[in-house]
Design an enzyme around this catalytic site. Structure first.
Site, PDB file in Angstrom:
ATOM      1  N   TYR A 228       1.505   3.886   6.347  1.00  0.00           N
ATOM      2  CA  TYR A 228       2.202   3.245   5.446  1.00  0.00           C
ATOM      3  C   TYR A 228       2.976   4.625   4.422  1.00  0.00           C
ATOM      4  O   TYR A 228       3.440   4.433   3.637  1.00  0.00           O
ATOM      5  CB  TYR A 228       1.132   2.502   3.904  1.00  0.00           C
TER       6      TYR A 228
ATOM      7  N   SER B 249       5.685   4.119  -4.256  1.00  0.00           N
ATOM      8  CA  SER B 249       4.704   3.472  -3.897  1.00  0.00           C
ATOM      9  C   SER B 249       4.014   5.539  -4.049  1.00  0.00           C
ATOM     10  O   SER B 249       4.825   6.495  -4.101  1.00  0.00           O
ATOM     11  CB  SER B 249       3.639   3.619  -2.942  1.00  0.00           C
TER      12      SER B 249
END
Length: 248
Positions: free
Chosen positions: A146, A133
């Site tokens: 995250y 990501s």
């Protein structure tokens, strides 16, 4: 070595994983799909003439059982299983949420890579593709758990290239930005209205956009390693900088 190309996709019951499984099948791979939602997985596998196997990457026994059911030669492993939970600040972080994110995004990826290393190497052209990501090199308020997990994915990808230098193994990390899937729905514990606001008045990537990048990286010549692909919509400049249209 075998002439049949075998690809494994984790977390393939929806979203990027499903799109990737379909795209790899269309590119000529025999795809083994792994996820916890077996009914959904079987339907997808039937569509692409693949094989569905139950898989929970957070469970060592599940990973080992999955690996034992695979052919002796595997060409591509797409570590896609993972996701985000919550948006709490560090000063109030939820330990269960952080543990869950590290179990799936980090340890799950490592478990799968360890379990399939021998099969990937035996193919003579093994390729691990980790779905990371932009959160793997950027941060944003409320995203510490995250982003920490995805930073770890990047560290693992970089380390694998060092550890496997000289072996017939490739490592690619694909880092998407804003992609409209059920990612936010999971993050917000099923709150559809809140999840919809993440994508409101913007043009996000689709799961298929990311799957295209996976297939492109996987189909380069065996001596060509694509280290990293960063893919964002034109409406996004950073993880937390998104252009939103008015009057849409």
């Amino acid at each position: 070595m075998t002439t049949t190309k075998i690809a494994i996709v984790t977390g393939s019951s929806s979203g990027i994983g499903e799109a990737t499984a379909r795209a790899l099948a269309a590119a000529g791979y025999t795809v083994y799909l792994g996820a916890r939602r077996l009914d959904r997985l079987r339907a997808i596998a039937a569509d692409i003439q693949g094989r569905a196997l139950p898989l929970d990457v957070t469970d060592k026994a599940s990973v080992e059982a999955f690996a034992a059911a695979l052919p002796k030669h595997v060409h591509v492993l797409v570590n896609n299983a993972g996701g985000a939970i919550g948006l709490g600040p560090v000063a109030e972080f939820d330990e269960d949420q952080w543990l869950a994110m590290f179990q799936s995004n980090v340890l799950g990826l490592a478990r799968m890579t360890r379990a399939l290393h021998g099969r990937l190497q035996a193919s003579g052209d093994g390729h691990v593709i980790n779905i990371g990501s932009v959160a793997g090199f950027e941060t944003y308020v409320g995203g510490a758990g995250y982003t920490a997990a995805k930073h770890a994915v990047r560290a693992i990808s970089d380390t694998l290239r060092l550890e496997w230098l000289g072996q017939p193994m490739r490592v690619t990390e694909i880092d998407p930005g804003l992609v409209e899937t059920d990612f936010s729905l999971v993050r917000f514990d099923g709150d559809a209205a809140r999840a919809a606001k993440v994508y409101a008045n913007t043009r996000p990537l689709s799961a298929g956009d990311v799957a295209d990048a996976v297939v492109w990286a996987a189909t380069r010549p065996a001596h060509v390693n694509i280290d990293q692909i960063v893919i964002r919509p034109t409406d996004q400049a950073r993880a937390d900088k998104v252009f939103r249209r008015t009057g849409v």
